[in-house]
Structures are given as structure tokens and as C-alpha cells.
Design a protein around this motif. Structure first.
Motif, PDB file in Angstrom:
ATOM      1  N   ASP A   1      11.006   6.698  -7.615  1.00  0.00           N
ATOM      2  CA  ASP A   1      11.480   6.484  -6.462  1.00  0.00           C
ATOM      3  C   ASP A   1      12.395   5.936  -6.318  1.00  0.00           C
ATOM      4  N   VAL A   2      10.960   4.691  -6.653  1.00  0.00           N
ATOM      5  CA  VAL A   2      11.562   2.828  -5.703  1.00  0.00           C
ATOM      6  C   VAL A   2      13.170   2.747  -6.939  1.00  0.00           C
TER       7      VAL A   2
ATOM      8  N   THR B   1       6.034   7.799  -6.771  1.00  0.00           N
ATOM      9  CA  THR B   1       6.652   6.673  -6.311  1.00  0.00           C
ATOM     10  C   THR B   1       7.876   5.578  -7.019  1.00  0.00           C
TER      11      THR B   1
ATOM     12  N   SER C   1       3.846  14.753   1.696  1.00  0.00           N
ATOM     13  CA  SER C   1       4.455  14.691   0.386  1.00  0.00           C
ATOM     14  C   SER C   1       5.761  16.250   0.628  1.00  0.00           C
TER      15      SER C   1
ATOM     16  N   THR D   1       8.720  14.617   1.526  1.00  0.00           N
ATOM     17  CA  THR D   1       9.256  13.745   0.057  1.00  0.00           C
ATOM     18  C   THR D   1      10.853  13.839  -0.288  1.00  0.00           C
TER      19      THR D   1
ATOM     20  N   LEU E   1       7.370  -0.478   1.660  1.00  0.00           N
ATOM     21  CA  LEU E   1       6.330   0.160   0.953  1.00  0.00           C
ATOM     22  C   LEU E   1       4.710  -0.312   1.509  1.00  0.00           C
TER      23      LEU E   1
ATOM     24  N   VAL F   1       8.501   4.421   1.252  1.00  0.00           N
ATOM     25  CA  VAL F   1       7.459   4.794  -0.204  1.00  0.00           C
ATOM     26  C   VAL F   1       5.944   4.404  -0.108  1.00  0.00           C
ATOM     27  N   GLN F   2       5.649   5.572  -0.233  1.00  0.00           N
ATOM     28  CA  GLN F   2       4.189   6.030  -0.289  1.00  0.00           C
ATOM     29  C   GLN F   2       3.770   4.955  -1.579  1.00  0.00           C
TER      30      GLN F   2
END
Ligand code: FDA
Length: 307
Positions: free
Chosen positions: A173-174, A170, A136, A139, A186, A163-164
Motif C-alpha cells: 500500500d505504501v 501495508t 482492516s 482498509t 505511519l 497506514v498501519q
């Protein structure tokens, strides 16, 4: 995080164990459980075999956290060779790389310039560069860099990100990445993270995974759902059917050496499947993360050592 997982993730960062393992012939043989071999020729053999089963590949030249610009440029050069082979041999494959392998820790825009050239190469041969997601601390920088790389019109769709689902951030972020049309893979997430950053309970990670996966496959952009989790795969298949989502509009992704039976079954059912095939001599951290995911893998290791 389970005790077992945290032990193996800690061991995955040990420089001494790594130096020992990567030079030991026995350890190298054992690593073949998850790694296609040490050379480009080894991985191409596996790509061809995998393609014959109707399964696509993403090739990964193992390596992370390089120390010099020269090492980063050597890694970039190898990726250009991989892209050349993909075009020349008409392989159904693309490439996955890590930004720390391309010199992200060294600053000075080194990683970005190397990956930009790779993305241009991939665009020219209708292939694709996937930027893996690491711990992270990387990230935000990874997202920022992929956004910049994806911005020129000629590179749109030629570079994507991972992406995690275990990270609390997340979902945001998505949404942000979807707004820019960036292709995502993913996954659940493979690193050791504090509870402030990642969901500590597997049930929460799984719930977040399904929520984000549904968002991705209804987005109209081609994404990859990377998991071997049969319950999640079954739920996503059911969701896709109910929502009349074309099974060709997304792909399931799995790792080399894990659940080959499931990969083939999905292809027979009409789904797209891509396998992540790593190769190279720097296999130790990757291998240890695979052991951390499943106690049975550590038993496999112990059995081989004693044999
Ligand atoms: P989960 O760990 O819940 O496992 C579900 C089931 O899958 C298990 O019960 C077992 O049957 C099987 N399984 C899972 N792992 C196994 C193993 N090692 N050996 C044998 N069986 C296993 N992570 C990351 O942080 N950054 C990245 O860029 C990527 N990239 C990536 C690409 C692809 C194609 C995949 C499939 C995965 C990644 N990962 C990753 C790794 C990912 O975050 C995660 O650690 C593993 O996929 C394991 O999680 P599952 O989703 O499979 O679920």
C-alpha cells in the motif's frame, strides 16, 4: 496478540459499556487523561497551549460508525467549524477524521461527498485533512476513497491517509500511495486483527514500522511518523542524520496525554512534532484502545475508580 490487549479491544466494542461510560460523570473525568474535553472550546484551549510549546496539533472530533446520514452530515459540519477556527485563530493545526464517522457504512457516496467538501475547505485555508485508518475491513475502501479525493489538482496535498505497520499488506500500500504523492501517517495499528491479516508478534510489527518509516522519509514527500516508541524514534533520528535528511521534511506524531516529555525534547532538538488531540462526548472506543496499548493505563483507571 496479548491476552490483555485483546480483552480491552473486545471491551472497546461493547455497546452497553459504552452507553454507561459516556454518560457517567466519573468516567468522563477519567477520560480526560487522553481526551481534551467535550466541546470545541475545550480543544481550542489545548491547541493553543500545545502550540505555545512549538508543537503542532491535529484535532479529532471523536465519533465512529454513525447510523444515519444526518449524523454523518452533523459530524461533517463540526469539522467545517474546526477548520474555520483554525483559520480564524491562526492555529498551527489540521484535522483528523474517520470515514465511518462520515457515513462510510451507509454507502451512496455519503462519506466521500462530505470529506471532499472538507478537503476543499482545508485547501482554501491552507490546512489539511488526515483520514485515519480503522479496522482492516475498511482498509481497501479507505485507500480507494483517499486516492479519488486526492486526484483533483486543487486537492493534491490537502488530504492524506494513515497506514498501519501491523498489516501484512501495508508495504504494498505504501508503494502504491507514494506513487501518487499521497501524504501518509505511519502508525503501528490499534485494532484487533487476525494473524492472517496482521503480524501477531510485536517484534515483526516494529521491524516493519522501521522499514516503512525509512521508505517514507526518503520519499521527498512530507509524512508523519506516529509512535511513542523511543527505540524507533532514536533509530529514525540516527537514520535521518546519516542520510542527511532535513529534520523539517517530516514530523513525529504522538497522542495527547502520552509522552509529553518526549514531544518537548524532540522540539528542542529541532524536530517537528504534531500531537493528535481528540475531543467530544463519544470518547469510549478511543479511550479503551489507549488502555489496550499499555497495562499501566488500566492500573491508572483502577486507581481512579477506587479513589
Ligand atoms: P508501542 O505500543 O510499542 O508503545 C511504545 C511506548 O509508547 C510504550 O512502551 C509506552 O511507553 C508508550 N505508549 C504507547 N501507547 C501508550 C498509551 N496508550 N499510554 C501510555 N503510553 C503509551 N492507530 C490506527 O490503527 N489508526 C490510526 O489512524 C491511528 N492514528 C494515530 C495517530 C497518532 C498521532 C498516533 C500517535 C497513533 C495513532 N494510532 C492509530 C495508534 C497506533 O496505531 C498505536 O496503537 C499507538 O500509537 C501505540 O503504539 P506506539 O507506536 O506508540 O508503540
Amino acid at each position: 496478540m496479548s491476552y490483555f490487549r485483546s480483552i480491552f479491544l473486545t471491551l472497546s466494542e461493547s455497546k452497553r459499556l459504552r452507553a454507561f461510560a459516556e454518560t457517567s460523570p466519573l468516567a468522563r473525568r477519567i477520560s480526560r487523561r487522553f481526551v481534551a474535553g467535550t466541546t470545541l472550546a475545550d480543544v481550542i484551549t489545548v491547541v493553543k497551549e500545545t502550540n505555545r510549546l512549538g508543537i503542532s496539533v491535529t484535532m479529532d472530533a471523536l465519533g465512529e460508525n454513525v447510523n444515519t446520514e444526518d449524523e454523518a452530515r452533523q459530524a461533517g459540519k463540526l469539522y467545517h467549524e474546526m477548520l474555520e477556527k483554525i483559520a480564524l485563530l491562526k492555529l498551527d493545526a489540521n484535522v483528523s477524521l474517520k470515514l465511518t464517522q462520515m457515513g462510510m457504512d451507509l454507502g451512496n457516496g455519503i462519506a466521500e461527498s462530505i470529506v471532499a467538501e472538507l478537503a476543499q475547505h482545508a485547501a482554501a485555508c491552507q490546512s489539511f485533512v488526515r483520514v485515519d485508518m480503522e479496522g482492516s475491513i475498511y482498509t481497501q475502501e479507505t485507500i480507494d476513497m483517499v486516492e479519488r479525493l486526492h486526484a483533483p489538482p486543487e486537492l493534491r496535498g490537502s488530504v492524506g491517509i494513515v497506514v498501519q505497520a501491523y498489516l501484512r499488506r501495508t508495504e504494498q500500500d505504501v508503494d502504491h500511495l507514494l506513487a501518487q504523492g499521497i501524504r501518509m501517517r505511519l502508525c503501528k495499528g490499534a485494532y484487533s486483527e487476525p494473524e492472517t491479516v496482521a503480524f501477531p508478534l510485536k517484534a515483526d510489527v516494529d521491524r516493519n514500522y522501521v522499514k516503512l518509516a525509512k521508505k517514507l522519509i526518503t520519499s521527498g514527500i512530507f509524512h508523519g511518523l506516529a509512535t511513542h516508541d523511543e527505540a524507533i524514534i532514536a533509530e529514525m533520528k540516527q537514520f535521518a542524520k546519516a542520510e542527511r535528511i532535513d529534520p523539517q521534511s517530516f514530523e513525529f506524531q504522538m497522542l495527547y496525554g502520552i509522552r509529553g516529555d518526549l514531544q518537548e525534547a524532540l522540539v528542542k532538538e529541532g524536530y517537528r512534532v504534531r500531537v493528535y488531540v481528540p475531543f467530544g462526548s463519544e470518547w469510549y472506543p478511543y479511550f479503551m484502545r489507549r488502555l489496550a496499548e499499555r497495562p499501566a493505563n488500566a492500573l491508572f483507571l483502577a486507581k481512579h475508580m477506587f479513589r
